[in-house]
Design a protein around this motif. Structure first.
Motif, PDB file in Angstrom:
ATOM      1  N   HIS A  55      73.184  70.096  55.132  1.00  0.00           N
ATOM      2  CA  HIS A  55      74.069  71.251  55.054  1.00  0.00           C
ATOM      3  C   HIS A  55      75.230  71.026  54.089  1.00  0.00           C
ATOM      4  O   HIS A  55      76.339  71.510  54.304  1.00  0.00           O
ATOM      5  CB  HIS A  55      74.576  71.607  56.454  1.00  0.00           C
ATOM      6  CG  HIS A  55      73.502  72.151  57.339  1.00  0.00           C
ATOM      7  ND1 HIS A  55      73.155  73.479  57.365  1.00  0.00           N
ATOM      8  CD2 HIS A  55      72.660  71.535  58.197  1.00  0.00           C
ATOM      9  CE1 HIS A  55      72.161  73.664  58.216  1.00  0.00           C
ATOM     10  NE2 HIS A  55      71.830  72.494  58.723  1.00  0.00           N
ATOM     11  N   GLY A  56      74.953  70.306  53.024  1.00  0.00           N
ATOM     12  CA  GLY A  56      75.873  70.323  51.899  1.00  0.00           C
ATOM     13  C   GLY A  56      76.962  69.285  51.849  1.00  0.00           C
ATOM     14  O   GLY A  56      77.962  69.476  51.156  1.00  0.00           O
ATOM     15  N   ARG A  57      76.814  68.154  52.550  1.00  0.00           N
ATOM     16  CA  ARG A  57      77.844  67.122  52.514  1.00  0.00           C
ATOM     17  C   ARG A  57      77.365  65.957  51.646  1.00  0.00           C
ATOM     18  O   ARG A  57      76.453  65.209  52.008  1.00  0.00           O
ATOM     19  CB  ARG A  57      78.166  66.644  53.925  1.00  0.00           C
ATOM     20  CG  ARG A  57      78.653  67.726  54.874  1.00  0.00           C
ATOM     21  CD  ARG A  57      79.874  68.462  54.378  1.00  0.00           C
ATOM     22  NE  ARG A  57      80.961  67.563  54.027  1.00  0.00           N
ATOM     23  CZ  ARG A  57      82.092  67.963  53.457  1.00  0.00           C
ATOM     24  NH1 ARG A  57      82.266  69.248  53.156  1.00  0.00           N
ATOM     25  NH2 ARG A  57      83.030  67.099  53.172  1.00  0.00           N
ATOM     26  N   ASP A  58      78.000  65.805  50.513  1.00  0.00           N
ATOM     27  CA  ASP A  58      77.576  64.863  49.489  1.00  0.00           C
ATOM     28  C   ASP A  58      77.600  63.418  49.974  1.00  0.00           C
ATOM     29  O   ASP A  58      76.639  62.667  49.792  1.00  0.00           O
ATOM     30  CB  ASP A  58      78.483  65.032  48.271  1.00  0.00           C
ATOM     31  CG  ASP A  58      78.137  64.070  47.144  1.00  0.00           C
ATOM     32  OD1 ASP A  58      76.954  63.743  47.009  1.00  0.00           O
ATOM     33  OD2 ASP A  58      79.053  63.652  46.416  1.00  0.00           O
ATOM     34  N   LEU A  59      78.705  63.013  50.619  1.00  0.00           N
ATOM     35  CA  LEU A  59      78.830  61.623  51.059  1.00  0.00           C
ATOM     36  C   LEU A  59      77.734  61.264  52.053  1.00  0.00           C
ATOM     37  O   LEU A  59      77.195  60.151  52.023  1.00  0.00           O
ATOM     38  CB  LEU A  59      80.207  61.397  51.688  1.00  0.00           C
ATOM     39  CG  LEU A  59      80.472  59.994  52.238  1.00  0.00           C
ATOM     40  CD1 LEU A  59      80.317  58.946  51.145  1.00  0.00           C
ATOM     41  CD2 LEU A  59      81.875  59.926  52.863  1.00  0.00           C
ATOM     42  N   ALA A  60      77.387  62.207  52.939  1.00  0.00           N
ATOM     43  CA  ALA A  60      76.328  61.953  53.915  1.00  0.00           C
ATOM     44  C   ALA A  60      74.998  61.694  53.221  1.00  0.00           C
ATOM     45  O   ALA A  60      74.227  60.814  53.629  1.00  0.00           O
ATOM     46  CB  ALA A  60      76.207  63.136  54.876  1.00  0.00           C
TER      47      ALA A  60
END
Length: 444
Positions: free
Chosen positions: A345-350
């Motif tokens: 759902h759009g979290r780069d670091l994850a």
């Protein structure tokens, strides 16, 4: 390097021509909103928290949320049940085990809204820009107002009120509505405020501040403060931000402390009841909050913000808590689960952390395939943030070499071409592959 973004005018030209049909608006381009906007949520009308199911789920704290499947709702939608369309759209934006698909959610929400599901119209007014970084097509305020008008046209009075408040807050950007809603917007807001509608009073306070009517603004601020004191959490936030220019510094500090604590207590109760406000509650209990309660309380509200309110930024933070064992038992499996949900759902670091975990599994076709899937999730050209663009470059390299997927040089070229206007590295790859560099790319 990350290049300067374009002014975004190409995205504005005819973006809402379909939605605006019948709204009294022309299909001419709206004013340039810039290539990317960060839009704050409006003063709370329905809810200032991320949207969630009508009833918050019963949860066992720190359990893994069950995977969700939109297929049943999609089947209902195909059979003409507009609530099924809305519910499926929601899952494509917020479902665990469902990768975010903004384009599909857009179609489903639009179908439901046009099918007279007013809940879909009202949700989509917020979803379209405020929660997700979707491609810019028109100003966020215009999109929001259009969906409020559609709800109003279907007989939803909250949609009519929300549209009136939109026009009062942004009279220039929403000038297309001045000949209709604009004529009655002030009275609509006044009547709603008299009936203790928080967003109406807050909007009128903003208008008074903007026009320099300090006496009127302060009267409305006191009205909101009374509502806050009576237990209306949404009224506390605009009062907390009010400047109180005629008060002494000591009085302003006292107001801030009093209202801040009240807002924190409300938000914690709302969060635990499954009604949202969990991210605010989390901020209240951390070491810099109004009422610090230690890492266990921070972990609790971070979990609730992720699992109940579907705030995937908090899912990313929760994964780190499980990875480090801060406020919760150290649990690599849960860390991986919540990072994957955040990545979807759009979290780069994850996504970066998930790729790192996969690399630690060794090498081989199966590992490469997993790495490809995570890298694909991490590629979001429309976001135009350096982290997403670098993921797109890595994805292009995997297509070019056939690592983890079927070799497809043309797909690699397509990705390098899309990223090239923003990163010189992709332009260099196009030159290496002897392919044309886009004309809107900076000169080497």
């Amino acid at each position: 390097m990350l290049k300067r973004l374009p002014d975004g005018s190409a995205f504005v030209a005819a973006a809402l021509s379909v939605l605006l049909t019948g709204c009294g608006a022309s299909s001419a381009p709206s004013r340039d909103p810039g290539a990317r906007q960060v839009v704050a949520l409006p003063p709370p009308a329905q809810s200032a928290a991320p949207l969630e199911p009508a009833k918050g789920p019963d949860i066992v704290l720190f359990s893994l949320p069950p995977a969700e499947d939109p297929s049943a709702d999609l089947l209902r939608c195909e059979r003409g049940d507009m609530e099924g369309c809305r519910a499926a759209g929601w899952l494509f934006l917020h479902g665990f085990g469902v990768a975010e698909d903004a384009s599909r959610a857009d179609d489903l929400y639009t179908k439901a809204c046009k099918g007279k599901n007013t809940n879909a119209c009202m949700q989509f007014a917020v979803e379209y820009y405020h929660v997700h970084d979707w491609p810019i097509k028109a100003t966020a305020k215009l999109v929001e107002a259009v969906h409020h008008k559609m709800a109003c046209d279907h007989g939803e009075q909250q949609g009519c009120l929300a549209l009136a408040l939109d026009v009062l807050r942004h009279p220039e950007e929403l000038s297309i509505f001045q000949g209709t809603v604009g004529k009655t917007a002030q009275k609509t807001a006044e009547d709603a405020c008299a009936a203790s509608h928080i967003a109406a009073c807050s909007t009128l306070m903003e208008v008074a501040q903007r026009s320099g009517d300090k006496a009127r603004a302060e009267t409305l601020a006191m009205t909101l403060r009374t509502m806050c004191g009576a237990g209306e959490m949404g009224a506390c936030w605009p009062v907390l931000r009010y400047p109180w220019s005629d008060r002494t510094p000591a009085e302003r500090k006292s107001y801030t402390k009093e209202l801040g604590r009240k807002l924190c207590r409300f938000s914690q109760a709302e969060c635990r009841a499954g009604r949202g406000a969990c991210s605010l509650a989390m901020g209240c209990v951390d070491e810099d909050g109004f009422e610090p309660q230690g890492p266990e309380a921070v972990a609790e509200f971070t979990y609730r913000a992720c699992a109940v309110s579907r705030d995937f930024k908090r899912c990313e933070e929760l994964a780190e808590l499980f990875e480090r064992g801060k406020g919760v038992p150290k649990d690599p499996e849960k860390a991986s689960f919540f990072d994957m949900a955040a990545c979807q759902h759009g979290r780069d670091l994850a996504c970066v952390r998930m790729a790192g975990r996969i690399r630690k599994q060794g090498s081989g076709p199966e590992v490469d395939k997993k790495l490809f899937e995570v890298t694909k999730l991490g590629c979001r050209i429309d976001n135009r943030d350096v982290g997403w663009l670098m993921s797109c470059e890595r994805l292009a390299e995997m297509y070019e070499t056939g690592r983890g997927t079927q070799k497809d040089v043309e797909k690699a070229v397509e990705l390098f071409t899309a990223v090239c206007p923003y990163r010189e590295e992709s332009c260099d790859n196009l030159r290496r592959l002897k392919r044309p560099v886009p004309p809107d790319a900076d000169a080497p």
